[in-house]
Design a protein around this motif. Structure first.
Motif, short mmCIF file in Angstrom:
data_model
loop_
_atom_site.label_atom_id
_atom_site.label_comp_id
_atom_site.label_asym_id
_atom_site.label_seq_id
_atom_site.Cartn_x
_atom_site.Cartn_y
_atom_site.Cartn_z
N LEU A 1 20.76 -29.76 8.70
CA LEU A 1 21.63 -28.37 7.99
C LEU A 1 21.51 -28.39 7.00
CD1 LEU A 1 25.55 -29.85 7.90
CD2 LEU A 1 24.54 -28.23 9.59
N ALA A 2 20.14 -28.93 5.84
CA ALA A 2 20.00 -27.92 4.83
C ALA A 2 18.73 -27.42 5.43
CB ALA A 2 19.39 -29.65 4.11
N GLU B 1 25.75 -29.48 15.71
CA GLU B 1 27.31 -30.48 15.57
C GLU B 1 28.06 -30.98 16.38
OE1 GLU B 1 29.07 -28.17 11.28
OE2 GLU B 1 29.63 -27.27 13.32
N TYR C 1 23.59 -19.27 23.62
CA TYR C 1 23.51 -18.09 23.31
C TYR C 1 22.33 -17.85 22.54
CZ TYR C 1 26.79 -19.49 19.99
OH TYR C 1 28.53 -20.85 19.81
N LEU D 1 26.07 -16.46 4.38
CA LEU D 1 25.42 -17.57 4.39
C LEU D 1 26.15 -18.48 3.15
CD1 LEU D 1 21.73 -17.87 4.39
CD2 LEU D 1 23.33 -19.25 5.77
N LEU E 1 24.57 -31.44 -0.35
CA LEU E 1 23.64 -30.96 0.85
C LEU E 1 23.49 -29.55 0.83
CD1 LEU E 1 22.19 -32.77 2.87
CD2 LEU E 1 24.43 -31.90 4.38
N PHE F 1 20.66 -23.95 5.64
CA PHE F 1 20.62 -23.55 4.99
C PHE F 1 19.20 -23.21 3.73
CE2 PHE F 1 24.55 -24.83 6.35
CZ PHE F 1 25.74 -23.33 6.67
N LYS G 1 24.32 -24.32 13.82
CA LYS G 1 25.05 -25.29 13.18
C LYS G 1 25.88 -25.71 14.55
CE LYS G 1 27.72 -25.69 9.42
NZ LYS G 1 29.37 -25.06 9.88
N ASP G 2 26.11 -24.93 15.54
CA ASP G 2 27.07 -25.10 16.58
C ASP G 2 25.88 -25.93 17.26
OD1 ASP G 2 29.29 -23.64 15.85
OD2 ASP G 2 29.35 -22.32 17.43
N VAL H 1 21.57 -19.21 12.18
CA VAL H 1 22.57 -20.61 11.12
C VAL H 1 24.25 -21.02 11.67
CG1 VAL H 1 23.58 -21.46 9.48
CG2 VAL H 1 21.38 -19.89 8.99
N LEU H 2 24.43 -19.50 12.26
CA LEU H 2 25.69 -20.27 13.00
C LEU H 2 25.67 -20.50 14.35
CD1 LEU H 2 28.13 -17.07 12.51
CD2 LEU H 2 28.51 -19.22 12.52
N LYS H 3 24.72 -20.37 15.06
CA LYS H 3 23.99 -20.55 16.16
C LYS H 3 24.06 -22.05 15.85
CE LYS H 3 22.94 -15.79 18.68
NZ LYS H 3 21.30 -15.46 19.06
N PHE I 1 16.26 -19.98 7.70
CA PHE I 1 17.06 -18.52 9.24
C PHE I 1 17.53 -17.84 8.61
CE2 PHE I 1 15.98 -22.78 10.13
CZ PHE I 1 14.98 -23.05 11.24
N ALA J 1 21.98 -15.91 8.84
CA ALA J 1 22.94 -16.35 9.01
C ALA J 1 23.15 -16.23 10.41
CB ALA J 1 23.71 -15.29 8.39
N LEU J 2 23.53 -15.36 11.16
CA LEU J 2 23.25 -15.40 12.88
C LEU J 2 23.08 -16.82 13.93
CD1 LEU J 2 24.04 -12.29 14.19
CD2 LEU J 2 25.61 -13.60 13.92
N LEU K 1 29.70 -19.09 4.83
CA LEU K 1 29.08 -20.22 5.53
C LEU K 1 29.57 -21.82 5.07
CD1 LEU K 1 26.55 -19.83 8.18
CD2 LEU K 1 29.14 -21.20 8.96
N ARG L 1 21.82 -34.89 8.52
CA ARG L 1 22.33 -33.46 7.09
C ARG L 1 20.72 -33.26 6.92
NH1 ARG L 1 24.79 -35.69 3.43
NH2 ARG L 1 23.56 -36.85 2.49
#
Lengths: 205, 205, 205
Positions: C160-161, C181, C102, B171, B101, C164, C177-178, C173-175, C168, C170-171, B174, C157
């Protein structure tokens, strides 16, 4: 029940007290770890030793519950309490480990606030364990832990907001978030133990 | 107990062996996935099939435990063992899935070290399952799994330190962190199964 | 069993229905939270209230199971179902909380697809609860939840793809992603409840 005589294996209470004492030590080491100028390698080593000692106590409880015919309260509750206490230690150990591993230079001061909450939770838990014998005066324990968990949760959320405020680089955020979450996990684990004790007390009353 | 006759449903042992065989296949597919030049789509598809097959076995165990009057050991322990084995497969499946993925280009070589640990754990577990019948010679199994988990933990920590060393972009960190953590989760899940088996063996001895 | 008279405490069914009704409300608030122009502070406050109300129901079930001699099905299954329903609410509450905390500006549209899945799961669960009494027509429930979970997993899925893909930072993505999830966690938690109900139905049939 007005009258009850039940022969029990007293050492379960001693072992639970011992288990909670490890948490007091662990929370203290966590505070040392965050202190400025700490010898992190040394503190982390002592934390590992403390975690092993806690493991030993947990194994003693499990062995005893498996080999004892009469237990002071339900077998499954003894397991739940023992593994709940063990989980707390694991979380605190993880937090110490991450501080060492990630070589974080600057730790936000709110982390110490969380560790103080953990130290209070550990003290309260250690104080409560001997009261399992009489099952008396335990409600103040779980009420206070729940209150501390609420405080901890507010700090946790403030910490997350701070991490994402733009003052930290992505890699630092990643590192600090792991540490912040392991502290939060430890506080939650205390709440879970408090809930287990509440459940035991309700059943046995 | 010197003498015990207990009619048991033998196929529980067969099903646990089958369950562990799925893990051997899964760990092998994980190794294939990390190999250079792997057809990742194809490996991931075969992993999904393997995971479904493992699910089938888990369901067979649960159905049997629900419909059988006499079980070879405690019902709750059968559940714990079945779901513990299933959790391992889920973790390995997740790791394979994430590699596909996230389209990670460069995988640190330490990942293969972790997968070798998983392959050894899977082989040991598959070897141990038939010994559940006699409950003999199982201690070497859980001791060895615990040893492997310790090794895996050291590699895990080395990997995390490497990810945060500054050589990887945020990234990539991560992405790789998720993969590294799912491998670590699979190794931990093997340890949990080993602990479950230790507990069963202690109770039944 | 052709004939069975078992005096049971009917209000367990009512409490489970109440618990599932909280989930319908929670999933609705989650949808509100993601809507453009939402007053996030206000929605988050109502979500907290809904989560507290759900907690109350869970506590009522636990208190009742601890104080009742005869339960409609196994005590451990009642616990599992009650805490399973509670876990779903916690996950949805977490998702709402993260969106607020966030301060995420742009939410990918696939998030709403996940929330629709959650709303359908909540409706189906609320519909199924009264059928626990007769233990009839429950299989369509768990089959449909499993189907929805599969759909949700595919969207998860894809999300998520996308995160990444390089679009986006990195920051962000982090937000995201939480949040992604926690939605996935809520859907999985519905599947777990469906599995618990399947297990209860198989045992009681």
């Amino acid at each position: 029940m007005a009258f009850r005589i039940r022969p029990v294996d007293a050492t379960f209470y001693d072992l639970f007290s011992e288990s909670a004492q490890h948490l007091v030590i662990g929370a203290g080491l966590l505070a040392e770890m965050l202190a400025e100028g700490a010898d992190r390698e040394d503190v982390a080593q002592r934390m590992r030793d403390a975690e092993h000692a806690a493991d030993e106590t947990t194994h003693s409880i499990v062995r005893r519950v498996n080999s004892t015919f009469i237990t002071p309260f339900d077998r499954e509750d003894i397991y739940a309490l023992a593994s709940g206490l063990d989980d707390i230690m694991d979380m605190m150990d993880e937090a110490v480990d991450l501080v060492l591993l990630y070589e974080v230079k600057e730790l936000p001061p709110e982390l110490s606030v969380q560790v103080e909450v953990l130290q209070q939770c550990a003290e309260l838990t250690a104080d409560a364990m001997p009261r399992l014998r009489s099952m008396k005066d335990l409600s103040e324990f779980w009420i206070e832990i729940n209150r501390l968990e609420n405080t901890g949760d507010k700090t946790f959320r403030r910490l997350l907001a701070k991490l994402f405020s733009g003052d930290f680089k992505a890699l630092e955020v990643l590192k600090l978030k792991d540490i912040v979450e392991s502290l939060e996990g430890a506080i939650d684990a205390f709440e879970k133990v408090a809930n287990t004790i509440e459940q035991i007390a309700v059943k046995e009353s």
